[in-house]
Structure formats: structure tokens, C-alpha cells
Design a protein around this motif. Structure first.
Motif, PDB file in Angstrom:
ATOM      1  N   THR A 118      -7.265   2.575  -3.589  1.00 25.43           N
ATOM      2  CA  THR A 118      -8.126   2.222  -2.456  1.00 25.43           C
ATOM      3  C   THR A 118      -8.366   3.464  -1.604  1.00 25.43           C
ATOM      4  O   THR A 118      -7.729   4.512  -1.814  1.00 25.43           O
ATOM      5  CB  THR A 118      -7.484   1.126  -1.586  1.00 25.43           C
ATOM      6  OG1 THR A 118      -6.246   1.608  -1.039  1.00 25.43           O
ATOM      7  CG2 THR A 118      -7.213  -0.135  -2.413  1.00 25.43           C
ATOM      8  N   ASP A 119      -9.255   3.338  -0.641  1.00 32.40           N
ATOM      9  CA  ASP A 119      -9.550   4.410   0.296  1.00 32.40           C
ATOM     10  C   ASP A 119      -9.893   5.713  -0.442  1.00 32.40           C
ATOM     11  O   ASP A 119      -9.288   6.766  -0.214  1.00 32.40           O
ATOM     12  CB  ASP A 119      -8.368   4.619   1.246  1.00 32.40           C
ATOM     13  CG  ASP A 119      -8.756   5.389   2.500  1.00 32.40           C
ATOM     14  OD1 ASP A 119      -9.963   5.540   2.746  1.00 32.40           O
ATOM     15  OD2 ASP A 119      -7.850   5.859   3.213  1.00 32.40           O
TER      16      ASP A 119
ATOM     17  N   GLU B  55      -2.730   0.363  -4.140  1.00 36.16           N
ATOM     18  CA  GLU B  55      -2.344  -0.992  -3.764  1.00 36.16           C
ATOM     19  C   GLU B  55      -1.655  -1.621  -4.970  1.00 36.16           C
ATOM     20  O   GLU B  55      -2.289  -1.875  -5.998  1.00 36.16           O
ATOM     21  CB  GLU B  55      -3.564  -1.834  -3.362  1.00 36.16           C
ATOM     22  CG  GLU B  55      -3.176  -3.230  -2.870  1.00 36.16           C
ATOM     23  CD  GLU B  55      -4.387  -4.112  -2.561  1.00 36.16           C
ATOM     24  OE1 GLU B  55      -4.754  -4.225  -1.382  1.00 36.16           O
ATOM     25  OE2 GLU B  55      -4.947  -4.670  -3.517  1.00 36.16           O
TER      26      GLU B  55
ATOM     27  N   ARG C  65      -4.074  -0.761  -8.209  1.00 35.03           N
ATOM     28  CA  ARG C  65      -5.427  -0.254  -8.035  1.00 35.03           C
ATOM     29  C   ARG C  65      -5.441   0.767  -6.909  1.00 35.03           C
ATOM     30  O   ARG C  65      -4.556   0.773  -6.033  1.00 35.03           O
ATOM     31  CB  ARG C  65      -6.408  -1.379  -7.744  1.00 35.03           C
ATOM     32  CG  ARG C  65      -6.250  -2.012  -6.370  1.00 35.03           C
ATOM     33  CD  ARG C  65      -7.390  -2.975  -6.085  1.00 35.03           C
ATOM     34  NE  ARG C  65      -7.301  -3.510  -4.734  1.00 35.03           N
ATOM     35  CZ  ARG C  65      -8.230  -4.291  -4.177  1.00 35.03           C
ATOM     36  NH1 ARG C  65      -9.306  -4.624  -4.880  1.00 35.03           N
ATOM     37  NH2 ARG C  65      -8.085  -4.725  -2.950  1.00 35.03           N
TER      38      ARG C  65
ATOM     39  N   THR D  54       0.851  -1.187   0.000  1.00 31.61           N
ATOM     40  CA  THR D  54       0.000   0.000   0.000  1.00 31.61           C
ATOM     41  C   THR D  54       0.891   1.243   0.000  1.00 31.61           C
ATOM     42  O   THR D  54       1.785   1.377   0.843  1.00 31.61           O
ATOM     43  CB  THR D  54      -0.915   0.018   1.228  1.00 31.61           C
ATOM     44  OG1 THR D  54      -1.706  -1.175   1.237  1.00 31.61           O
ATOM     45  CG2 THR D  54      -1.846   1.224   1.195  1.00 31.61           C
TER      46      THR D  54
END
Length: 231
Positions: free
Chosen positions: A184-185, A191, A182, A154
Motif C-alpha cells: 500500500t501507499d 498490509e 499486499r 501495516t
């Protein structure tokens, strides 16, 4: 006495001749084939505790297949009826080791050989292929692929993930490929997934700690690469 004698006489069903002795020979040989295959599976499986239900299925599949072939014979009507019945069955299973499929196919072939009366050829195939599987397992055939691992890192959005870990990969791995990226959050994190092959005698904790220093101590996951199809 007469009834007992009739058991050993030929029974003709739609042109197919079946005797009690041939049926017993088919079932007993198929069960023996299944036992040999199941024991081989337990010897060569990568599972810490072999799946008991799968092991039992390996014993039963040749017997079931042999019995089906024995009863179906060369009658086309029964062949298509069997195909229609099988098509109604839905198999549900989780992804597993592709090697399991080879064992199932071997069981089916063993049952087929027993069903058509080719006991010697069936025994030859089962023994040779089981010995082959044991030897491949003993000598760790293609074991180099087992060192491949999946690294998930991450990374904050303010860091450029391209080339961020290149020097660490040169130090700790023999090969590395970025396989997926990809967000995230809500897009605030990336990630990044890598396929890597670790060097021998490398301390994985040191490698993970070095990666954590680069990604701001965010989540780092290192796991064995999945071996099943479709993973």
C-alpha cells in the motif's frame, strides 16, 4: 346459497382438481409453518436486532410456494410458464449469514409440502428441523470457530514481515496463518492479513499493543472472521 355451495365444490383447471377447502388448508398450514420457522429464526439468529423484512419473508415464502404448487399442479405448460416468469426476476441482496439460506430452503420445502397436501409430513419436518436449530444454537454447536479472527497489520517496507510476529502468536494465539500480503501507499508499506484463533482469557488490548510495538505503531486491525460465503 348456491354460490356459497359452489365454493366448496371441486374446481377443475386443466385437469387439476382444486377445492376451496383444500386451498384454505394449504394456505393456513403454510402460514403456520412460516410462523414457526420465523420464530425459530428470531431465537437462533446472531443478529442483535433481527431483520424485520427477512422475518416477514419467512412467513410469506411457504404460503406463496404452497399457492404456486397448488395452482400449477401437474400441468407442464404452467410449470414452464412459471419458470419463465421467475427467470425474469432479479434478486438483489447483500451477503449474509449462510444459515439464512437454510431457513429459506426450509420455507420452500414447507410450502411445497403444503401445496401438494402433505400437511403431516410438512409439520413433522418443520417441527423437527426447528427444534434441531434451537438445540444447535442452545448448545453452541461449532462455537469454537467463532473465536477465529482476522488480524490486519501495516508494516513498513524496511521490516521483514515474515516471522515478525511469530513469538507474539505463540504467546497470545493457539493458531495463526498468514492469508494475504499486499503493498500500500505506493509500495512503501505492507498490509499483512492473518487468520488467528485467540487463546482463552487473553487481553486483546495487550496483544494489539504488542503488535504495535513491532510495526512502528502503524495501523493494526483485529476483527471477527467473516461468516458469509464469498467474503
Amino acid at each position: 346459497m348456491e354460490a356459497l355451495t359452489n365454493l366448496f365444490n371441486q374446481t377443475v383447471i386443466d385437469g387439476t382438481s382444486i377445492t376451496f377447502i383444500s386451498a384454505c388448508a394449504t394456505l393456513f398450514s403454510a402460514i403456520i409453518f412460516g410462523l414457526i420457522i420465523s420464530v425459530t429464526y428470531m431465537i437462533t439468529t446472531n443478529e442483535v436486532v433481527p431483520n424485520r423484512n427477512f422475518v416477514m419473508s419467512l412467513v410469506l415464502i411457504p404460503a406463496v410456494m404452497g399457492l404456486v404448487i397448488l395452482l400449477v399442479g401437474n400441468n407442464l405448460v404452467r410449470v414452464f410458464s412459471l419458470a419463465g416468469t421467475v427467470s425474469l426476476i432479479r434478486y438483489r441482496s447483500v451477503p449474509g449469514d449462510p444459515k439464512d439460506i437454510a431457513y429459506i430452503l426450509l420455507c420452500a420445502a414447507a410450502g411445497l409440502a403444503a401445496g401438494i397436501g402433505f400437511y403431516l409430513y410438512g409439520a413433522l419436518g418443520v417441527v423437527l428441523l426447528c427444534v434441531l436449530m434451537i438445540l444447535l444454537n442452545k448448545f453452541n454447536f461449532a462455537s469454537s470457530f467463532e473465536t477465529q479472527k482476522i488480524l490486519k497489520v501495516t508494516i513498513p517496507e524496511d521490516l521483514d514481515y515474515q516471522g515478525l510476529l511469530d513469538d507474539l502468536f505463540k504467546e497470545y494465539t493457539t493458531a495463526s496463518v498468514m492469508s494475504r500480503v499486499r503493498t500500500t501507499d505506493l509500495g512503501s508499506l505492507y498490509e499483512v492479513m492473518y487468520s488467528i484463533k485467540m487463546k482463552k482469557d487473553v487481553n486483546e488490548k495487550d496483544f494489539i499493543d504488542a503488535v504495535r510495538c513491532r510495526n512502528g505503531n502503524l495501523t493494526v486491525t483485529l476483527a471477527l472472521a467473516p461468516t458469509e460465503y464469498g467474503a
